[in-house]
Enzyme design. Structure first.
Site, PDB file in Angstrom:
ATOM      1  CB  VAL A   1      -0.599  -6.892   5.179  1.00  0.00           C
ATOM      2  CG1 VAL A   1      -1.798  -6.286   5.914  1.00  0.00           C
ATOM      3  CG2 VAL A   1      -0.643  -8.412   5.248  1.00  0.00           C
ATOM      4  CD  GLU A   2      -2.756  -2.096  -0.448  1.00  0.00           C
ATOM      5  OE1 GLU A   2      -2.406  -1.081  -1.064  1.00  0.00           O
ATOM      6  OE2 GLU A   2      -3.816  -2.709  -0.669  1.00  0.00           O
ATOM      7  CB  VAL A   3      -0.204  -1.209   7.540  1.00  0.00           C
ATOM      8  CG1 VAL A   3      -0.510  -0.528   8.876  1.00  0.00           C
ATOM      9  CG2 VAL A   3       0.093  -2.699   7.746  1.00  0.00           C
TER      10      VAL A   3
ATOM     11  CD  GLU B   1      -1.290   1.490   0.876  1.00  0.00           C
ATOM     12  OE1 GLU B   1      -2.419   2.036   0.815  1.00  0.00           O
ATOM     13  OE2 GLU B   1      -1.015   0.414   0.316  1.00  0.00           O
TER      14      GLU B   1
END
Length: 311
Positions: A150-152, A180
């Site tokens: 999961v890109e936060v 990120e």
């Protein structure tokens, strides 16, 4: 999470939203789902039935899974008691502006407001919000109940507390969150995917390989390597005992020459139609369900092998 049941709202019950619903319920959360689609009940029931074996394979308790999922009449009802809201609406800035204004107004003040946006940073749709401190991107890869990343991605007004809460939340439901540090359209995963896809399309356009052959190249080389070590560690190991420094100093020049020659596919209407027909020829004999079942079975096997490798 199982010791302290909490409530999640899933807004948008397409492919991604249904997968989130199963994952959250599998981790013991009460899940309230909202979507205007007329077949919402049937879609949720079918997804839970399909995904239950996947959740069980991850060691989750699937007894009473459906009892933890509730259909909401509208967005306000879905988020009324939510601790976490996962939005999965269209990739449209104006749509998200309106929706998040509703979420901020209707959700409890402590609720974390997360968007599955694939390419649009949250600062693009939160500028007019009274409180954007708890809004940020939580971008998964399809399907999120299987793929860990999961890109936060915090926005310009997202608080540090919200970032930490998002990381804790996704970790608690068995995902691998990566924060990120800078907003950029497409984030990291999709930019990498698009860069590879562009060259893949170019190679097919040029008649170097067919779509099926290109997939075979990936799944029998880079796909295996990158699933275990990633591009940078792979290059570090590719440099032998001298590591990435040796790779950069001795092979870097030829790599840079190759960068300049990477293709730019034309993808005019004729080329696009030719590519579509080639992909359909390669994979059109199988149904969508058959292809996704095979994909998910293989992905579970990879994830299982990677987990064993950590022990």
């Amino acid at each position: 999470m199982s010791q302290e049941p909490r409530t999640a709202a899933v807004i948008g019950a397409g492919t991604i939203g249904l997968s989130w619903t199963a994952l959250f319920a599998g981790h013991g959360l009460t899940v309230r789902v909202s979507d205007p689609r007329p077949d919402l009940a049937e879609a949720v029931a079918a997804a839970l039935a399909e995904f239950t074996p996947h959740l069980a394979a991850q060691g989750l308790d699937v007894d009473g899974l459906g009892d933890r999922v509730h259909l909401a009449g509208d967005v306000a009802e879905a988020v009324r008691d939510a601790d976490f809201v996962q939005e999965n609406g269209p990739e449209d800035v104006e749509f998200k502006k309106d929706l998040f204004a509703t979420l901020v107004r209707e959700a409890p003040r402590h609720a974390l407001l997360l968007s599955s946006s694939s390419a649009i940073p949250s600062s693009a749709f939160t500028g007019d919000l009274e409180d954007a401190s708890r809004v940020l991107i939580g971008h998964p890869f399809n399907p999120p109940h299987l793929i860990p990343l999961v890109e936060v991605v915090p926005g310009e007004r997202t608080s540090e507390d919200s970032v930490r809460a998002a990381v804790d939340f996704y970790t608690a439901v068995g995902r691998t969150p990566v924060v990120e540090r800078k907003e950029i359209p497409g984030f990291v995963g999709n930019r990498l995917q698009n860069a590879l896809s562009r060259e893949a399309i170019y190679l097919v356009e040029q008649g170097v390989v067919t779509p099926e052959e290109l997939d075979r190249v990936m799944t029998n080389s880079l796909g295996i390597r990158w699933a275990t070590v990633g591009p940078f560690l792979g290059s570090h190991l590719g440099g032998g005992p001298g590591g990435y420094r040796h790779m950069a100093e001795h092979i870097g020049k030829s790599m840079k020459t190759m960068w300049a020659g990477l293709g730019r596919p034309s993808q005019n209407e004729e080329e696009q139609e030719r590519l579509i027909e080639a992909v359909e020829k390669a994979y059109g004999s199988a149904t969508y369900s058959q292809l996704t079942e095979a994909r998910d079975r293989r992905q579970l096997a990879v994830l299982s092998a990677l987990a064993e490798g950590k022990n």
